[in-house]
Motif scaffolding. Sequence first.
Motif, short mmCIF file in Angstrom:
data_model
loop_
_atom_site.label_atom_id
_atom_site.label_comp_id
_atom_site.label_asym_id
_atom_site.label_seq_id
_atom_site.Cartn_x
_atom_site.Cartn_y
_atom_site.Cartn_z
N ASP A 39 -4.76 7.07 -1.97
CA ASP A 39 -4.29 5.78 -1.47
C ASP A 39 -4.33 4.80 -2.63
N GLU A 72 0.84 -1.20 0.00
CA GLU A 72 0.00 0.00 0.00
C GLU A 72 0.88 1.25 0.00
N GLY A 84 0.71 5.85 -0.43
CA GLY A 84 -0.10 7.05 -0.38
C GLY A 84 0.71 8.23 -0.89
N SER A 136 -3.81 14.05 5.10
CA SER A 136 -4.09 12.74 5.68
C SER A 136 -3.18 12.45 6.87
#
Length: 393
Positions: free
Chosen positions: A246, A178, A180, A265
């Motif tokens: 994301d 993941e 971002g 964020s």
Amino acid sequence: MVPPFRRAGAEVVVLGFVDLDAFLGPGAVCGKLPPELTDAGLLSLLREYDADLAVANMGQIGQERLLPVYARVGATWRSTGHRMLAHSEDFAWLATDKVWLHSVARQRHWPAPRGVVCDAPAALLAAAGSIGLPTVVKEACSEPFAGRHYVADSQSLQQVCREVRYPVVVQEAVEGEEFGVELLTTPSGTVIWPVASMGRLDGDCAPGKRVRVAPAPLPDQAHEELLKVVQDIVDAFGPAGPWQLDFAVGDDGRLHLIEINGRLSGMTNLSWTSTDVDPHAAHVAAALGQPPPPCRAERVALELPVRNEAVLPPVPAGVELRPFPGNPANRGPLHLGYYRAVLGVPADREDRAREWLLSVPEELLLASPRMALDQLTRGMLALKQGGSAVTSC
């Protein structure tokens, strides 16, 4: 955001759902937003406080769902000769409604996980059967830390069917890492902070529990796909102010868009530490009509999840440690049982940072020191390759 507005000579009024008077101290006037904020109600508040400049800020729980309200009111407020920095309504819905985002992603051929929109339990069961378990179920509108469900087996699938608020989007559970990235769009262009790694995707759907690092290396194909999506969003949906993406990079090296947020964020501290450009200060500058500065990774920012009340040992010379505990406006760390601490590590202090990480007692952290060492290695690789290859578009 309050200090940079004060330094610019502004009289600051902060409206929110919680009482911030004691936290902000003298010099800032605080007011309450009503539990159900309408367009007319917000316009009335702006008139009551005679606001020269209004800035939509998504920092408090409960405000993210108000993006469309801020968008509409912003357009109205600007039409009366006032100033208000807020996204367009098209972008507001893209960032607020995950079902709508899934539909738009399909229409515009953005790389995203396979998924099906469902409006009832029977449809959800059928979609999960078609996509296969494990899967991820996302409610259309939800607050941070909620509304996303990792479904590993048939038992948890039945439970999610009963508990979610429909409509939902059922998506394949991508296997991979993941990432971002935070952005700020102004009339002069879009500034992009360095991409951050959130670690390996897992069933918790809680990247804050992992060790995160910026900058982070991306495969060439995923990097190109990311820039194409960003440019299409800017051209077609009109973000105005800060936003965040994301996304995942699957084990096949392809990009998969996870969600869009119409705000800064939880990775803002990484962006700030890595570049020395505070995204919140840049947001204020944009609201005041000033062009944001270019941002480039100057050091590796390594974020550790630290158990509440734990105190980390002193860091070596040349390495910076910034703790970010909770506060009345951001109660996440207070509720979740941990806070985040960010190390700023220049390229010539990597060895000292490694020694320090090995000295940290494991019981102080939610994640293992080994994970931190691995992320530090990847961050240093990205830094030495140039940090963020593209800082604006």
